[in-house]
Design a protein around this motif. Sequence first.
Motif, PDB file in Angstrom:
ATOM      1  N   HIS A   1      -2.966  -3.875  -4.169  1.00  0.00           N
ATOM      2  CA  HIS A   1      -3.192  -2.422  -4.150  1.00  0.00           C
ATOM      3  C   HIS A   1      -3.112  -1.836  -5.554  1.00  0.00           C
ATOM      4  CE1 HIS A   1      -3.186  -2.298   0.205  1.00  0.00           C
ATOM      5  NE2 HIS A   1      -2.164  -3.130   0.156  1.00  0.00           N
TER       6      HIS A   1
ATOM      7  N   GLU B   1       0.923   4.354  -2.821  1.00  0.00           N
ATOM      8  CA  GLU B   1       0.680   5.768  -2.556  1.00  0.00           C
ATOM      9  C   GLU B   1       1.762   6.649  -3.178  1.00  0.00           C
ATOM     10  OE1 GLU B   1       0.410   5.722   1.667  1.00  0.00           O
ATOM     11  OE2 GLU B   1      -1.697   5.063   1.687  1.00  0.00           O
TER      12      GLU B   1
ATOM     13  N   GLN C   1       0.816  -1.214   0.000  1.00  0.00           N
ATOM     14  CA  GLN C   1       0.000   0.000   0.000  1.00  0.00           C
ATOM     15  C   GLN C   1       0.850   1.264   0.000  1.00  0.00           C
ATOM     16  OE1 GLN C   1      -2.486   0.582   3.480  1.00  0.00           O
ATOM     17  NE2 GLN C   1      -3.982   1.718   2.300  1.00  0.00           N
TER      18      GLN C   1
END
Length: 253
Positions: A218, A191, A187
């Motif tokens: 993700h 990002e 994750q």
Amino acid sequence: MYAAERQQQILAVARAAGRVEVVALAEDLGVTAETVRRDLTVLERRGSLRRVHGGAIPVERLSLEPDLGTRVGHLADVKRRIAARALEELPVNGTVLLDGGSTTQALVELLPPDIDLTIVTNSIPAAAALAHRPGITLYVLGGRVRGITAASVGAWATDPLTSICADVAFLGTNGFSASRGLTTPDQAEAEVKIALMAAARRTICLADSTKAGEDHLHRFGDLARLDLLITDDSLADEVAEEIRATGPEVVLA
């Protein structure tokens, strides 16, 4: 059913059940056992499955994510071809955002010695390779360094990107598909990739064809967010056309 669709179905079954068996797959898919064995071989070469006697198991049961050292040595010639093609997309005296990963690292290694660029990266290996290059103005994004990828993640990496407007971002990915887009197992890395895409005028993904059809936990973007996907000529024609239909240009190196 195309081979790519059949292989994606086999992988989905393997991940759901924890393993697959050749005989059962042949019956369920209505193909020969030899066809299934060929599909399993393809999936093993992609790094998605590990062949065992009579079937295969998903690599997630062995290791969630290979480390950078393992990935650098995997398909090195293919990644070098992809990186060589990516050189054509470098802006003249421009600003480049560089993601972590083995294929983006191949791009670093091919940069001409006299090139003038501003490079912003979260990759520690890339930064180390570029630190003493006279024509490179280097900015390194901070944050927690993930040992498995040697890339910095977290707010110290993403926050500075909100005030940057770069010419192009070169991204890596663990998987890409027309249905699920661009995906990665972690994750925090997702990002950073989202922030890199948002900070660049153009986004280019460098990914070998074994990543096609791979969907990880993700998701960091639709393929429509890409301007260009540079992959290798082993990508199936029908998969390339499916990706082009979502928006990006696809170049086979």
